[in-house]
Design an enzyme around this catalytic site. Structure first.
Site, PDB file in Angstrom:
ATOM      1  N   ARG A 133      56.986  16.467  82.071  1.00  0.00           N
ATOM      2  CA  ARG A 133      55.748  17.157  81.690  1.00  0.00           C
ATOM      3  C   ARG A 133      54.721  16.160  81.135  1.00  0.00           C
ATOM      4  O   ARG A 133      53.523  16.265  81.403  1.00  0.00           O
ATOM      5  CB  ARG A 133      56.083  18.257  80.667  1.00  0.00           C
ATOM      6  CG  ARG A 133      54.894  19.093  80.272  1.00  0.00           C
ATOM      7  CD  ARG A 133      55.292  20.351  79.489  1.00  0.00           C
ATOM      8  NE  ARG A 133      54.125  20.910  78.828  1.00  0.00           N
ATOM      9  CZ  ARG A 133      53.963  20.976  77.501  1.00  0.00           C
ATOM     10  NH1 ARG A 133      54.917  20.531  76.695  1.00  0.00           N
ATOM     11  NH2 ARG A 133      52.866  21.480  76.999  1.00  0.00           N
ATOM     12  N   HIS A 137      51.097  15.697  82.739  1.00  0.00           N
ATOM     13  CA  HIS A 137      49.874  15.965  81.968  1.00  0.00           C
ATOM     14  C   HIS A 137      49.009  14.713  81.813  1.00  0.00           C
ATOM     15  O   HIS A 137      47.792  14.814  81.656  1.00  0.00           O
ATOM     16  CB  HIS A 137      50.212  16.570  80.604  1.00  0.00           C
ATOM     17  CG  HIS A 137      50.548  18.027  80.678  1.00  0.00           C
ATOM     18  ND1 HIS A 137      50.318  18.917  79.663  1.00  0.00           N
ATOM     19  CD2 HIS A 137      51.083  18.762  81.674  1.00  0.00           C
ATOM     20  CE1 HIS A 137      50.710  20.132  80.039  1.00  0.00           C
ATOM     21  NE2 HIS A 137      51.187  20.057  81.248  1.00  0.00           N
ATOM     22  N   TRP A 276      63.068  28.663  83.528  1.00  0.00           N
ATOM     23  CA  TRP A 276      62.818  29.295  84.836  1.00  0.00           C
ATOM     24  C   TRP A 276      64.119  29.463  85.627  1.00  0.00           C
ATOM     25  O   TRP A 276      64.203  30.304  86.493  1.00  0.00           O
ATOM     26  CB  TRP A 276      61.873  28.431  85.659  1.00  0.00           C
ATOM     27  CG  TRP A 276      60.453  28.386  85.191  1.00  0.00           C
ATOM     28  CD1 TRP A 276      59.427  29.186  85.641  1.00  0.00           C
ATOM     29  CD2 TRP A 276      59.858  27.499  84.224  1.00  0.00           C
ATOM     30  NE1 TRP A 276      58.250  28.844  85.005  1.00  0.00           N
ATOM     31  CE2 TRP A 276      58.480  27.816  84.135  1.00  0.00           C
ATOM     32  CE3 TRP A 276      60.349  26.465  83.416  1.00  0.00           C
ATOM     33  CZ2 TRP A 276      57.600  27.147  83.289  1.00  0.00           C
ATOM     34  CZ3 TRP A 276      59.469  25.808  82.565  1.00  0.00           C
ATOM     35  CH2 TRP A 276      58.121  26.139  82.500  1.00  0.00           C
TER      36      TRP A 276
HETATM   37  C1  HEM Z   1      50.944  25.220  88.387  1.00  0.00           C
HETATM   38  C2  HEM Z   1      50.393  25.097  87.194  1.00  0.00           C
HETATM   39  C3  HEM Z   1      51.229  24.873  85.973  1.00  0.00           C
HETATM   40  C4  HEM Z   1      51.190  25.597  84.837  1.00  0.00           C
HETATM   41  C5  HEM Z   1      50.252  26.755  84.533  1.00  0.00           C
HETATM   42  C6  HEM Z   1      52.209  25.073  83.959  1.00  0.00           C
HETATM   43  C7  HEM Z   1      52.482  25.565  82.714  1.00  0.00           C
HETATM   44  C8  HEM Z   1      53.569  25.193  81.944  1.00  0.00           C
HETATM   45  C9  HEM Z   1      53.913  25.761  80.671  1.00  0.00           C
HETATM   46  C10 HEM Z   1      53.146  26.869  79.963  1.00  0.00           C
HETATM   47  C11 HEM Z   1      55.036  25.137  80.240  1.00  0.00           C
HETATM   48  C12 HEM Z   1      55.783  25.383  78.946  1.00  0.00           C
HETATM   49  C13 HEM Z   1      55.453  24.337  77.885  1.00  0.00           C
HETATM   50  C14 HEM Z   1      56.260  24.562  76.624  1.00  0.00           C
HETATM   51  O1  HEM Z   1      56.109  25.634  76.027  1.00  0.00           O
HETATM   52  O2  HEM Z   1      57.037  23.679  76.235  1.00  0.00           O
HETATM   53  C15 HEM Z   1      55.404  24.174  81.231  1.00  0.00           C
HETATM   54  C16 HEM Z   1      56.506  23.374  81.166  1.00  0.00           C
HETATM   55  C17 HEM Z   1      56.845  22.450  82.103  1.00  0.00           C
HETATM   56  N1  HEM Z   1      56.084  22.086  83.193  1.00  0.00           N
HETATM   57 FE1  HEM Z   1      54.496  23.102  83.929  1.00  0.00          FE
HETATM   58  N2  HEM Z   1      52.821  24.021  84.573  1.00  0.00           N
HETATM   59  C18 HEM Z   1      52.261  23.855  85.809  1.00  0.00           C
HETATM   60  C19 HEM Z   1      52.561  22.869  86.720  1.00  0.00           C
HETATM   61  C20 HEM Z   1      53.502  21.896  86.532  1.00  0.00           C
HETATM   62  C21 HEM Z   1      53.668  20.731  87.367  1.00  0.00           C
HETATM   63  C22 HEM Z   1      52.766  20.374  88.550  1.00  0.00           C
HETATM   64  C23 HEM Z   1      54.730  20.035  86.863  1.00  0.00           C
HETATM   65  C24 HEM Z   1      55.319  18.736  87.320  1.00  0.00           C
HETATM   66  C25 HEM Z   1      55.142  18.210  88.516  1.00  0.00           C
HETATM   67  C26 HEM Z   1      55.223  20.770  85.719  1.00  0.00           C
HETATM   68  C27 HEM Z   1      56.310  20.414  84.959  1.00  0.00           C
HETATM   69  C28 HEM Z   1      56.748  21.096  83.841  1.00  0.00           C
HETATM   70  C29 HEM Z   1      58.006  20.827  83.172  1.00  0.00           C
HETATM   71  C30 HEM Z   1      59.068  19.826  83.610  1.00  0.00           C
HETATM   72  C31 HEM Z   1      58.059  21.683  82.077  1.00  0.00           C
HETATM   73  C32 HEM Z   1      59.199  21.807  81.060  1.00  0.00           C
HETATM   74  C33 HEM Z   1      58.914  21.001  79.822  1.00  0.00           C
HETATM   75  C34 HEM Z   1      59.975  21.138  78.770  1.00  0.00           C
HETATM   76  O3  HEM Z   1      61.068  21.655  79.046  1.00  0.00           O
HETATM   77  O4  HEM Z   1      59.725  20.696  77.640  1.00  0.00           O
HETATM   78  N3  HEM Z   1      54.432  21.853  85.522  1.00  0.00           N
HETATM   79  N4  HEM Z   1      54.490  24.228  82.261  1.00  0.00           N
END
Ligand code: HEM
Length: 373
Positions: A133, A137, A276
């Site tokens: 993430r 970002h 997820w």
């Molecule tokens: C499509 C639009 C996207 C939205 C709206 C989105 C939104 C989010 C949100 C709300 C979280 C939770 C953050 C938290 O509460 O810790 C998250 C986690 C995460 N996102 Fe996305 N994301 C998007 C796309 C992506 C993309 C493109 C990637 C990587 C290529 C990604 C990788 C991750 C990963 C690995 C986590 C887990 C982080 C953790 O476990 O601490 N996301 N995302």
């Protein structure tokens, strides 16, 4: 400590003698080093070159004596903070370029992989997802039109970018990498964050993600405005607008979203809650399978609107569900749900593109690092 203080005093004296101010601690990606014979090199590090030192006279002689005196511990202090360069240039000593090789970067990859195993008490048992993430970002702020943002710069080190709502919780990832930066001070934060994303994805069973270095750290003035990253409460139009601004099409948006097979949402970060998939530390195509095959309904709670499955253990964001509600997006969800190899191939290609947005690379060749078993 005493050695470091002595080193600082000597540095100031040297700078005064040559009228050259100490350089600020900002490292270019390739930097200047000179080597000394073996006995002066603690831990295989490179210090001052006695061969290159002036024979006698002037401020250079004083500087050489000073550096020689501190070459043991203080020398490394100067080297690691970048001040050795100042001392060397103050003395007008010819220096040799240190250009890190693939092997040098592999050492960093291996160090991150080692730390992933070592600190397995975090979250679901791995820092891997939060490193992915962080890398996303750092990259996803790119604007193809103005050519601003992207992974070149690591501007999330600074407020206000570190405080942008979308970046909540990423301090954990940055802090996890700090000891790696201390051990390998020559790498830029921006290359380090991306390399950590590459390492995390590969170590969590994902496809090979080729990497090339060349990102340099920029200052606070390169911070991007808030609002460049996607908002999870929105739908397909928003996804196309945000990812279109980075230069991605429908297929690429769906392939990138497969990263949500990993990790989870945290109420104290985004406000959403839960993972997820049932295997949040392994990259698989389960995200697509679950999107298609589970029955998703709105979660009844006081938090932000999100979906839950029958078991109430898993979640989907409104933006995740947009991928099956929109016909053009769904084509790709169908494909990746059926074929993990196709997903892995497209995911690798699109992640490489994401991680390289806006980087003025000098190097054409990409390197592949071996998974650490
Ligand atoms: C499509 C639009 C996207 C939205 C709206 C989105 C939104 C989010 C949100 C709300 C979280 C939770 C953050 C938290 O509460 O810790 C998250 C986690 C995460 N996102 Fe996305 N994301 C998007 C796309 C992506 C993309 C493109 C990637 C990587 C290529 C990604 C990788 C991750 C990963 C690995 C986590 C887990 C982080 C953790 O476990 O601490 N996301 N995302």
């Amino acid at each position: 400590m005493a050695t470091n203080q002595a080193a600082r005093l000597l540095l100031r004296a040297a700078a005064r003698a040559s009228h050259v101010a100490p350089r600020p601690v900002v490292r270019p990606s390739a930097f200047t080093l000179v080597r000394i014979p073996k006995q002066g090199r603690g831990n295989g590090r490179r210090y001052y070159s006695s061969e290159a030192a002036p024979k006698s006279g002037g401020s250079g002689g004083i500087i050489f004596a000073a550096v020689a005196a501190i070459a043991g511990g203080g020398g490394y202090y100067l080297y690691s903070t970048g001040q050795l360069d100042s001392l060397i240039s103050a003395a007008g000593i010819p220096a040799k370029e240190f250009v890190p090789t693939q092997e040098d970067y592999a050492k960093i990859y291996n160090e991150i992989a080692k730390r992933l195993v070592e600190f397995d008490e975090y979250d679901d048992g791995s820092y891997g997802p939060v490193l992915v993430r962080l890398a996303w970002h750092a990259s996803g702020t790119y604007d193809v039109e103005t050519k601003t943002g992207g992974s070149n710069g690591a501007t999330m080190r600074f407020q206000p970018e570190s405080d942008h709502g979308a970046n909540a919780g990423l301090k954990a990832a940055r802090d996890f990498l700090e000891p790696v930066k201390e051990k390998f001070p020559w790498i830029s934060y921006s290359d380090l964050w991306i390399l950590s994303g590459v390492c995390a994805l590969q170590q969590m069973g994902g496809p090979v993600i080729p990497f090339r270095p060349g990102r340099s750290d920029r200052d606070i003035s390169a911070c991007t405005p808030d609002g460049r990253l996607p908002d999870a409460t929105k739908e397909h139009k928003h996804l196309r607008a945000i990812f279109g601004r980075m230069g991605f099409n429908d297929q690429e948006i769906v392939a990138l979203s497969g990263a949500h097979a990993l990790g989870r949402c945290h109420t104290d970060r985004s406000g959403f809650d839960g993972p997820w998939t049932f295997s949040p530390t392994m990259l698989t195509n389960d995200y697509y399978k679950l999107l298609l095959n589970e029955k998703w309904s709105w979660k009844k709670w006081n938090g932000p609107a999100q979906y839950e499955d029958k078991t109430k253990a898993l979640m989907m964001l409104p933006t995740d569900m947009a991928l099956v509600k929109d016909r053009e997006f769904k084509k790709w969800v169908d494909k990746y749900a059926k074929d993990q190899d196709a997903f892995f191939k497209d995911f690798s290609d699109v992640v490489v593109k994401l991680f390289e947005l806006g980087v003025p690379f000098k190097q054409e060749e990409r390197w592949v690092f071996k998974v650490v078993e």
